[in-house]
Each structure stands twice: as structure tokens, then as C-alpha cells.
Design a protein around this motif. Structure first.
Motif, PDB file in Angstrom:
ATOM      1  N   GLN A 289       0.829  -1.199   0.000  1.00  0.00           N
ATOM      2  CA  GLN A 289       0.000   0.000   0.000  1.00  0.00           C
ATOM      3  C   GLN A 289       0.868   1.257   0.000  1.00  0.00           C
ATOM      4  O   GLN A 289       0.578   2.231  -0.710  1.00  0.00           O
ATOM      5  CB  GLN A 289      -0.924  -0.006   1.217  1.00  0.00           C
ATOM      6  CG  GLN A 289      -2.005  -1.076   1.168  1.00  0.00           C
ATOM      7  CD  GLN A 289      -2.776  -1.175   2.474  1.00  0.00           C
ATOM      8  OE1 GLN A 289      -2.378  -0.602   3.492  1.00  0.00           O
ATOM      9  NE2 GLN A 289      -3.873  -1.912   2.457  1.00  0.00           N
ATOM     10  N   GLN A 292       2.396   1.778  -3.452  1.00  0.00           N
ATOM     11  CA  GLN A 292       1.392   2.295  -4.388  1.00  0.00           C
ATOM     12  C   GLN A 292       1.197   3.797  -4.201  1.00  0.00           C
ATOM     13  O   GLN A 292       1.058   4.543  -5.181  1.00  0.00           O
ATOM     14  CB  GLN A 292       0.072   1.551  -4.193  1.00  0.00           C
ATOM     15  CG  GLN A 292       0.089   0.116  -4.682  1.00  0.00           C
ATOM     16  CD  GLN A 292      -1.162  -0.661  -4.308  1.00  0.00           C
ATOM     17  OE1 GLN A 292      -2.010  -0.175  -3.536  1.00  0.00           O
ATOM     18  NE2 GLN A 292      -1.300  -1.872  -4.829  1.00  0.00           N
ATOM     19  N   ASN A 293       1.206   4.243  -2.942  1.00  0.00           N
ATOM     20  CA  ASN A 293       1.054   5.670  -2.678  1.00  0.00           C
ATOM     21  C   ASN A 293       2.266   6.477  -3.136  1.00  0.00           C
ATOM     22  O   ASN A 293       2.136   7.603  -3.621  1.00  0.00           O
ATOM     23  CB  ASN A 293       0.787   5.909  -1.192  1.00  0.00           C
ATOM     24  CG  ASN A 293      -0.644   5.591  -0.811  1.00  0.00           C
ATOM     25  OD1 ASN A 293      -1.523   5.514  -1.666  1.00  0.00           O
ATOM     26  ND2 ASN A 293      -0.889   5.401   0.480  1.00  0.00           N
ATOM     27  N   ASP A 295       4.215   5.644  -5.662  1.00  0.00           N
ATOM     28  CA  ASP A 295       4.120   5.694  -7.121  1.00  0.00           C
ATOM     29  C   ASP A 295       3.069   6.703  -7.565  1.00  0.00           C
ATOM     30  O   ASP A 295       3.284   7.458  -8.524  1.00  0.00           O
ATOM     31  CB  ASP A 295       3.767   4.300  -7.676  1.00  0.00           C
ATOM     32  CG  ASP A 295       4.881   3.287  -7.469  1.00  0.00           C
ATOM     33  OD1 ASP A 295       6.030   3.709  -7.250  1.00  0.00           O
ATOM     34  OD2 ASP A 295       4.596   2.075  -7.525  1.00  0.00           O
ATOM     35  N   TYR A 296       1.942   6.740  -6.861  1.00  0.00           N
ATOM     36  CA  TYR A 296       0.874   7.663  -7.229  1.00  0.00           C
ATOM     37  C   TYR A 296       1.300   9.114  -6.981  1.00  0.00           C
ATOM     38  O   TYR A 296       1.027   9.998  -7.799  1.00  0.00           O
ATOM     39  CB  TYR A 296      -0.396   7.349  -6.442  1.00  0.00           C
ATOM     40  CG  TYR A 296      -1.575   8.213  -6.836  1.00  0.00           C
ATOM     41  CD1 TYR A 296      -2.263   7.969  -8.024  1.00  0.00           C
ATOM     42  CD2 TYR A 296      -1.985   9.275  -6.036  1.00  0.00           C
ATOM     43  CE1 TYR A 296      -3.343   8.763  -8.413  1.00  0.00           C
ATOM     44  CE2 TYR A 296      -3.059  10.075  -6.411  1.00  0.00           C
ATOM     45  CZ  TYR A 296      -3.730   9.819  -7.596  1.00  0.00           C
ATOM     46  OH  TYR A 296      -4.787  10.608  -7.970  1.00  0.00           O
ATOM     47  N   GLN A 299       3.610  10.143  -9.734  1.00  0.00           N
ATOM     48  CA  GLN A 299       2.850  10.304 -10.968  1.00  0.00           C
ATOM     49  C   GLN A 299       2.109  11.642 -10.986  1.00  0.00           C
ATOM     50  O   GLN A 299       2.121  12.362 -11.986  1.00  0.00           O
ATOM     51  CB  GLN A 299       1.852   9.159 -11.098  1.00  0.00           C
ATOM     52  CG  GLN A 299       0.880   9.286 -12.260  1.00  0.00           C
ATOM     53  CD  GLN A 299      -0.253   8.272 -12.175  1.00  0.00           C
ATOM     54  OE1 GLN A 299      -0.090   7.174 -11.646  1.00  0.00           O
ATOM     55  NE2 GLN A 299      -1.416   8.646 -12.684  1.00  0.00           N
ATOM     56  N   GLN A 300       1.496  11.986  -9.851  1.00  0.00           N
ATOM     57  CA  GLN A 300       0.766  13.245  -9.758  1.00  0.00           C
ATOM     58  C   GLN A 300       1.704  14.449  -9.852  1.00  0.00           C
ATOM     59  O   GLN A 300       1.353  15.467 -10.465  1.00  0.00           O
ATOM     60  CB  GLN A 300      -0.021  13.295  -8.449  1.00  0.00           C
ATOM     61  CG  GLN A 300      -1.195  12.339  -8.391  1.00  0.00           C
ATOM     62  CD  GLN A 300      -2.236  12.686  -9.441  1.00  0.00           C
ATOM     63  OE1 GLN A 300      -2.858  13.730  -9.400  1.00  0.00           O
ATOM     64  NE2 GLN A 300      -2.416  11.786 -10.409  1.00  0.00           N
ATOM     65  N   GLU A 303       2.313  14.869 -13.544  1.00  0.00           N
ATOM     66  CA  GLU A 303       1.135  15.323 -14.282  1.00  0.00           C
ATOM     67  C   GLU A 303       0.786  16.768 -13.960  1.00  0.00           C
ATOM     68  O   GLU A 303       0.251  17.486 -14.827  1.00  0.00           O
ATOM     69  CB  GLU A 303      -0.059  14.409 -13.982  1.00  0.00           C
ATOM     70  CG  GLU A 303       0.098  13.011 -14.553  1.00  0.00           C
ATOM     71  CD  GLU A 303      -1.108  12.124 -14.275  1.00  0.00           C
ATOM     72  OE1 GLU A 303      -2.086  12.625 -13.676  1.00  0.00           O
ATOM     73  OE2 GLU A 303      -1.083  10.941 -14.663  1.00  0.00           O
ATOM     74  N   THR A 366      -4.740   8.272   1.357  1.00  0.00           N
ATOM     75  CA  THR A 366      -5.563   7.915   0.207  1.00  0.00           C
ATOM     76  C   THR A 366      -5.084   8.681  -1.022  1.00  0.00           C
ATOM     77  O   THR A 366      -4.436   9.733  -0.914  1.00  0.00           O
ATOM     78  CB  THR A 366      -7.040   8.246   0.452  1.00  0.00           C
ATOM     79  OG1 THR A 366      -7.197   9.673   0.535  1.00  0.00           O
ATOM     80  CG2 THR A 366      -7.537   7.611   1.744  1.00  0.00           C
ATOM     81  N   GLN A 367      -5.430   8.166  -2.190  1.00  0.00           N
ATOM     82  CA  GLN A 367      -5.070   8.870  -3.423  1.00  0.00           C
ATOM     83  C   GLN A 367      -5.767  10.225  -3.497  1.00  0.00           C
ATOM     84  O   GLN A 367      -5.194  11.197  -4.014  1.00  0.00           O
ATOM     85  CB  GLN A 367      -5.434   8.004  -4.637  1.00  0.00           C
ATOM     86  CG  GLN A 367      -4.554   6.778  -4.780  1.00  0.00           C
ATOM     87  CD  GLN A 367      -4.759   6.046  -6.090  1.00  0.00           C
ATOM     88  OE1 GLN A 367      -5.623   6.397  -6.891  1.00  0.00           O
ATOM     89  NE2 GLN A 367      -3.951   5.012  -6.326  1.00  0.00           N
ATOM     90  N   GLU A 368      -6.978  10.296  -2.970  1.00  0.00           N
ATOM     91  CA  GLU A 368      -7.693  11.572  -2.965  1.00  0.00           C
ATOM     92  C   GLU A 368      -6.957  12.606  -2.118  1.00  0.00           C
ATOM     93  O   GLU A 368      -6.840  13.777  -2.507  1.00  0.00           O
ATOM     94  CB  GLU A 368      -9.117  11.350  -2.423  1.00  0.00           C
ATOM     95  CG  GLU A 368     -10.027  12.558  -2.524  1.00  0.00           C
ATOM     96  CD  GLU A 368     -10.008  13.416  -1.267  1.00  0.00           C
ATOM     97  OE1 GLU A 368     -10.408  14.599  -1.344  1.00  0.00           O
ATOM     98  OE2 GLU A 368      -9.580  12.898  -0.216  1.00  0.00           O
ATOM     99  N   SER A 371      -3.824  13.718  -4.088  1.00  0.00           N
ATOM    100  CA  SER A 371      -4.190  14.633  -5.171  1.00  0.00           C
ATOM    101  C   SER A 371      -4.507  16.023  -4.645  1.00  0.00           C
ATOM    102  O   SER A 371      -4.066  17.034  -5.209  1.00  0.00           O
ATOM    103  CB  SER A 371      -5.398  14.084  -5.945  1.00  0.00           C
ATOM    104  OG  SER A 371      -5.077  12.897  -6.615  1.00  0.00           O
TER     105      SER A 371
END
Length: 382
Positions: A289, A292-293, A295-296, A299-300, A303, A366-368, A371
Motif C-alpha cells: 500500500q 502504491q502511494n 508511485d501515485y 505520478q501526480q 502530471e 488515500t489517493q484523494e 491529489s
């Protein structure tokens, strides 16, 4: 009461002028992007219940009652150190009260007069403090730069001759979040007869199936000593030095930060035993987990077009360089107003011009949340 001496007042005033004056603060109710609780163990209620159950089955005294050399070396210490040496694939383990105590105890006592300590320029303050308390000569080498390290070794041997050389690095650097090429560094030290010490504070429990980066790379036999800590991924407190049985015996006799302080209380050691078992049970899921965070988050950052301000890192520590104490403090304060606990790292903790926002990622973010905090940060630059 006597007023603060003039020289001390002057030092505080200088910090105030540079907007670098620190104070203790408690921030609650915000989304955590600040703590070292990478896997969420410190906030885990199931884990808290397991610790209570352990202490019910094995009742303990409330306090340690003395130093480890006197009355404080209770039976749980033996249980924990036996576990640690097997789990982290080491000949021995010696538990200290904190990572700071472990580093001060090790570096103030192990390198001897006439020896040389070569340390990465970004190692933790506790390592530097320990070195300064000892009698060996010390020199810093450029961050993660084996070529510069080689030059220091050649220069030192030309002057010092038969001195023992200790090379010090971290597996994950606390302020940049990056890592050395530990395999190459271990091979270099082996080839050059140097003793390699690795501070694994920010890697303990994260790498190597709940162990550390040295274990993940299979370098246990090439590393003279590892310092692992329990206040980060384990969500507890304390630290240990991993190494040979002879090294442990030496530290018991000469590491003053172990010899002359009250030991950790039994409930802290119980916490560690239970937390390590919990890590074995759910650690792979939590680490997945977390990854994954990470990496996210990266990525953000790409972007949103803000990658230029970030230091390259594959770890849970992601830092945005925002020069100037006043500016980085202002942006941190705005992020906190928006509900995110993101802390500024000021000079002189880091070099002037390298002030930063330090984002610590967790398995429970969380991804939210990721972001939102990054979009808020981007808006501060528009």
C-alpha cells in the motif's frame, strides 16, 4: 530567576532574524503528511489491543528501574534481541533507547584515536554528534559519490598509514529521501578494507520483507554495523545496533549512552515484540500500500508539472525545494490551513537555499488526499 546569558540571547536573536527560530507545536486533526509512521502502526487500534493482551499474559513492572548494566536488563530485552538478530540476519543485536543514543554510543566509542571516519555529507545529526564526541579524525565525502570517497581514502592512507577506516552512510536519507548504491558501496569498502556502517532508520521494516535494505540486497556479511530504529515504520520507540557478537560485547563495555542511562521500560519492549509479529503478519500488505502511494504521488507530481521542485526519490520521503525560510514556512502554513500536516524544513537543518517541504507518505494515505495536497501546493505557485 536569572535571565538567559547574553551569548545565548544573541544566538536566539540570530535565529529570529533569519526566520529560523523553532518552537514546539502540536497539530491535530490534519491529514498526516508529516509523521514517520509509514505503515500506520502507531495509530493501529488492533495492534494496541494485541500489546495489551501481551502484557496481560506476561505482566511486567511499569519501569525498567535502572540501566541495562544494573537492574534494567529485564527478560524481554533478551527475547527481543534474540528475535532481532534472527529477523535481521545478524550475529547479534543490542537495543538502545533511541536511534540518537545508538548513533552517539557507537560513533563516540568505536572509532579510535588515529582512525578515520568518512561520512556522507548528508548523514543524520546524531551520527555527526557521535563522531565529534570521539577521538578519530573525520571527513565528509560528497553525497552518494564513491569517486569522492575513493579520493578521501587514498589521501588518508598516504598520510595516516595503518589507520582503520570507517565509512558511514544511510540506506534512505532522512532529508532527501534518496538512497546510495549500497551494493557498489559495500563492494568498494570490501575491496579497500574499510568498515561500512549503514543507518537503516528510514528503511527498517520497509525493505527486505520487513527487515532493511541491507537484507534486501543480501549484504549482511559486507556491512560492519547497521543501526535500525523502531520509531518509524514500527510505530514505537528505541533502536538497535546490529553486528558481530564481539561488537556487541564492546558496546556493552564502552558505549556510554547505553551504560549510563535508565533502560527502556518493559511495556516498550513488549510493544516492539508485538509490532514485529504484526509486521510479519501484515507487513507485505502495508508495504505494498505504501509503495502504491509513493508511485501515485510521483505520478501526480509529473502530471501537475511540479516535478522540477522535487528531489528525485523512490522512498516515502518526498521533498519539494522552496528556497527561503520565510517562503517555505508560509506555504506550509497555508497547507495546514487547508487541512494537511506538511512541515517545512528550515536552514540551518538543511543548507541555506535548500529549504523544503517534506512530505512523508504512509500506507494509510488515500489517493484523494495525495491529489488534493499536491493541487493545493501547485496553486500556491500560480
Amino acid at each position: 530567576m536569572e535571565k538567559l546569558p547574553r551569548k545565548l540571547r544573541q544566538k536566539l536573536s540570530a535565529r529570529l532574524v533569519n526566520d529560523a527560530l523553532r518552537s514546539l507545536s502540536s497539530v491535530e486533526g490534519l491529514v498526516d503528511f508529516s509523521s514517520n509512521d509509514y505503515l500506520g502502526f502507531a495509530r493501529n487500534q488492533d495492534l494496541s489491543k494485541e500489546i495489551s493482551n501481551f502484557l496481560t499474559i506476561k505482566p511486567q513492572k511499569s519501569g525498567a528501574t535502572g540501566s541495562r548494566l544494573l537492574s534494567g536488563n529485564h527478560s524481554l530485552y533478551v527475547e527481543l534481541e534474540n528475535f532481532l538478530k534472527k529477523h535481521h540476519k545478524s550475529e547479534s543485536a543490542l537495543v538502545f533507547n533511541s536511534g540518537y543514543d545508538a548513533n552517539v554510543g557507537f560513533f563516540s566509542s568505536v572509532p579510535q584515536r588515529g582512525d578515520i571516519v568518512l561520512y556522507d555529507e548528508l548523514v543524520h545529526a546524531s551520527i555527526r554528534d557521535g563522531i565529534q564526541m570521539g577521538h578519530a579524525k573525520s571527513y565528509k565525502f560528497a553525497h552518494n559519490n564513491i569517486g569522492d570517497l575513493r579520493r578521501h581514502i587514498e589521501r588518508s592512507r598516504n598520510v595516516e598509514g595503518e589507520s582503520e577506516i570507517y565509512v558511514v552512510t544511510e540506506s534512505v536519507f532522512s532529508m532527501d529521501g534518496d538512497s546510495p548504491d549500497l551494493q557498489a558501496l559495500a563492494n568498494f569498502c570490501s575491496d579497500n578494507g574499510c568498515h561500512l556502517i549503514v543507518d537503516e532508520a528510514h528503511a527498517t521494516g520497509i525493505f527486505g520483507e520487513g527487515r532493511d535494505l541491507t537484507c534486501q540486497l543480501g549484504l549482511e556479511e559486507q556491512v560492519f554495523a547497521r543501526i535500525i530504529t523502531f520509531g518509524k515504520a514500527l510505530g514505537c520507540h528505541g533502536a538497535a545496533v546490529l553486528g558481530s557478537e564481539a561488537l556487541k560485547n564492546y558496546l556493552v563495555n564502552f558505549a556510554r549512552s547505553l551504560m549510563y542511562t535508565t533502560a527502556l521500560p518493559p511495556h516498550t519492549i513488549a510493544n516492539l515484540l508485538v509490532s514485529y509479529q504484526y509486521l510479519k503478519d501484515v507487513g507485505s500488505e502495508k508495504c505494498q500500500q505504501l509503495q502504491q502511494n509513493i508511485d501515485y504521488f510521483k505520478q501526480q507530481v509529473e502530471e501537475l508539472g511540479i516535478a522540477a521542485i522535487y528531489i528525485k526519490s523512490d522512498s516515502a520521503i518526498q521533498c519539494a525545494i522552496i528556497s527561503g525560510n520565510s517562503k517555505v514556512k508560509s506555504i506550509s502554513a497555508q497547507l495546514q490551513l487547508e487541512g494537511f500536516d506538511v512541515r517545512p524544513i528550515l536552514s540551518p537543518t538543511v543548507k541555506e537555499g535548500k529549504e523544503r517541504l517534506r512530505f512523508c507518505l504512509h500506507a494509510f494515505n488515500t489517493q484523494e488526499e495525495i491529489s488534493r495536497v499536491l493541487n493545493t501546493l501547485k496553486n500556491e505557485f500560480q
